[in-house]
Design an enzyme around this catalytic site. Structure first.
Site, PDB file in Angstrom:
ATOM      1  CB  THR A 114      -0.879   0.054   1.261  1.00 40.89           C
ATOM      2  OG1 THR A 114      -0.005   0.064   2.383  1.00 40.89           O
ATOM      3  CG2 THR A 114      -1.802  -1.125   1.359  1.00 40.89           C
ATOM      4  CD  GLU A 145      -5.203  -1.646   1.913  1.00 43.41           C
ATOM      5  OE1 GLU A 145      -5.528  -1.149   0.817  1.00 43.41           O
ATOM      6  OE2 GLU A 145      -4.599  -1.017   2.800  1.00 43.41           O
ATOM      7  CE  LYS A 186     -15.820  16.475  13.882  1.00 39.74           C
ATOM      8  NZ  LYS A 186     -15.778  15.555  14.998  1.00 39.74           N
ATOM      9  CD1 TRP A 221     -18.774  15.220   9.939  1.00 45.61           C
ATOM     10  CD2 TRP A 221     -16.590  14.864   9.674  1.00 45.61           C
ATOM     11  NE1 TRP A 221     -18.402  14.250  10.836  1.00 45.61           N
ATOM     12  CE2 TRP A 221     -17.060  14.010  10.693  1.00 45.61           C
ATOM     13  CE3 TRP A 221     -15.236  14.812   9.337  1.00 45.61           C
ATOM     14  CZ2 TRP A 221     -16.246  13.120  11.366  1.00 45.61           C
ATOM     15  CZ3 TRP A 221     -14.422  13.918  10.006  1.00 45.61           C
ATOM     16  CH2 TRP A 221     -14.922  13.089  11.019  1.00 45.61           C
TER      17      TRP A 221
END
Ligand code: AMP
Length: 502
Positions: free
Chosen positions: A194, A339, A447, A452
């Site tokens: 990754t 993944e 945030k 958000w």
């Protein structure tokens, strides 16, 4: 061994393991004369067939056995998309070893770390990566030899690489008399690390079974929709989650394969699309930006290109609209991750959506899409409680399925699953029809004053401005709001952008 109990009455079907070698065997036997075309690192265009690819993959498999590469051992590649890389895909995994594709854009020290962690035995590389390989070699302790993927005439004349071998000479000296071994379909087949936004990269170790199931699923009409009538050009690199599985999925269908090699600029891509009459492609938004800029500057259009799968990061709606309305190319927005092999969702319509207005359809298609069969998903709050599918509530996105990791290679990071689900690190909404929309990465979320703010929404709005070439939104510290979004914008050449001064 399966964790599930056996029924007293088992089915009576052939016990044939799902192995990667069966794909290239199938392509040779049933589509043997169909073409694989590659723009080579050497600069020219190379053409051959699935039958040739299978023959040379068997020669390479014999060569690897001769070098002492055993089952389960890792063989690394540092290479662009091309026919020799494809041969390595089949020879390494088909012989029972594990193909470890390395991203050449990483820093040499990180590549050294990955090669040591993977315990790579050999490294196959495109000669253009020689300086990188020479920088990695002193760090990579397990690598016994380096194989330059070229003929003798292109071998580096005075390289100090230990045990440097020539790919074409290895093949010439190896027989194509090789029978693909049969073994447990859950055996490891390939390994991708990754990108590792925090800490060291971690390995996703795919199996033959997971790769074959992912290949079946990715060719379906509401997935990547590849058929024997297509010519497919994977722009997405073979070192990034196996080019989203296309080197496996395309030969399964018999479609023509077109590899762009190192030519990822707008001009090289456009020429290859036209010369080879490409119908389907796949890549991240950045490459389409380069291609579209080149086409607009030269007033060009496509003569065969029908459909592209865009993912890896959110596809800006302005780009989707240009491809659709100006160039007549259908855009399928896809989401997934290393993944997940990587496909999780794709954005296509169902019958009930066909009566919606064009605008409503486009809004739906801007989402990351619907799961493909095999993958299940849900959104949860921080306490793990499942959240409603109303298209508004957002939460942490969790997934499960047979081509999603159970654990990272060598159990790095320990137990990663939560009650059998893999936490993706993405924040998303899911609507009543099951269409998922990524609103942010959980660690990148902004945030502001307790609320958000989606960096993707802001980027999409700004990307829709006619003078903006690229935009990125990041959260920065603010004494009042805790965090505020900061936009970094690149202007299109010759354009002016006006905004309020701060
Ligand atoms: P990678 O493992 O490098 O392929 O990165 C996977 C991550 O890329 C995902 O977890 C998402 O955060 C992001 N990603 C992939 N596809 C999309 C998409 N279509 N829209 C937004 N983010 C995406």
């Amino acid at each position: 061994m399966s964790q599930y109990p056996k029924s007293p009455l088992m089915g009576q079907m052939m016990d044939q393991p799902l192995l990667i070698s069966s794909i290239i065997q199938h392509a040779d036997r049933h589509f043997g004369s169909n073409e694989i075309v590659s723009r080579r690192v050497e600069g020219d265009i190379h053409r051959y067939t699935y039958r040739d690819c299978h023959r040379r993959a068997r020669q390479l498999a014999n060569a690897l056995v001769g070098l002492g590469v055993g089952m389960g051992e890792r063989v690394a590649t540092l290479a662009w998309n091309g026919y020799r890389h494809m041969e390595a895909y089949y020879a390494v995994s088909g012989s029972g070893a594990v193909l470890h594709t390395i991203n050449p854009r990483l820093h040499p020290e990180l590549i050294g770390y990955i090669a040591n962690h993977a315990e790579d035995q050999y490294l196959l590389f495109d000669v253009c990566f020689l300086p990188l390989v020479e920088a990695v070699a002193p760090l990579a302790k397990s690598i016994k030899g380096y194989i330059a993927m070229c003929g003798r005439e292109h071998m580096p004349p005075d390289s100090k690489l230990p045990n440097l071998l020539c790919y074409e000479e290895l093949l010439a000296a190896s027989s194509d008399d090789y029978a693909w071994p049969l073994f447990d379909e859950n055996s490891a087949s390939s390994l991708c690390y990754t990108s590792g936004t925090t800490g060291n990269p971690k390995g996703a170790l795919y199996s033959h079974r997971s790769t074959l199931l992912h290949s079946y699923a990715s060719t379906m009409p509401d997935s990547m929709n590849v058929s024997g009538r297509d010519a497919v050009l994977p722009v997405v690199p073979m070192f990034h989650v196996n080019a989203w599985g296309l080197p496996y999925a395309v030969p399964l269908t018999g479609a023509k394969m077109v590899f762009p090699g190192p030519g990822l600029d707008g001009k090289s891509l456009y020429e290859l699309f036209e010369q080879e009459q490409v119908t389907v492609s796949a890549g991240v938004p950045t490459v389409w930006l380069g291609l579209l800029t080149y086409m607009a500057q030269n007033n060009l259009s496509f003569s065969s290109f029908k459909r592209t799968i865009i993912g890896g990061s959110a596809c800006p709606p302005a780009m989707m609209n240009t491809l659709r309305h100006r160039y007549g190319v259908e855009v399928v927005h896809a989401w997934g991750m290393t993944e997940m092999s990587p496909l999780g969702t794709t954005g296509t319509l169902q019958t009930k959506h066909l009566s919606l207005s064009m605008e409503q359809q486009e809004l739906l298609l801007q989402k990351q899409g619907h799961v493909i069969f095999g993958v299940d998903m849900k959104i949860v709050d921080d306490a793990g409680v499942e959240l409603p599918w109303d298209g508004e509530t957002y939460g942490n996105l969790l997934v499960k399925g047979p081509w999603i990791i159970d654990a990272y290679f060598k159990n790095e990071g320990g137990q990663v699953l939560r009650d059998g689900w893999f936490p993706t690190g993405d924040v998303a909404t899911i609507d009543a029809d099951g269409y998922m929309q990524i609103t942010d990465r959980s660690k990148d979320v902004i945030k502001s004053g307790g609320e958000w703010i989606s960096s993707i929404d802001l980027e999409n709005i700004v990307m829709g401005h006619p003078a903006v070439q690229m935009a990125a939104c990041i959260g920065i510290f603010h004494p009042k709001w805790d965090e505020r979004p900061l936009l970094v914008v690149v202007r299109k050449p010759g354009m002016e952008v006006e905004g309020p001064s701060c």
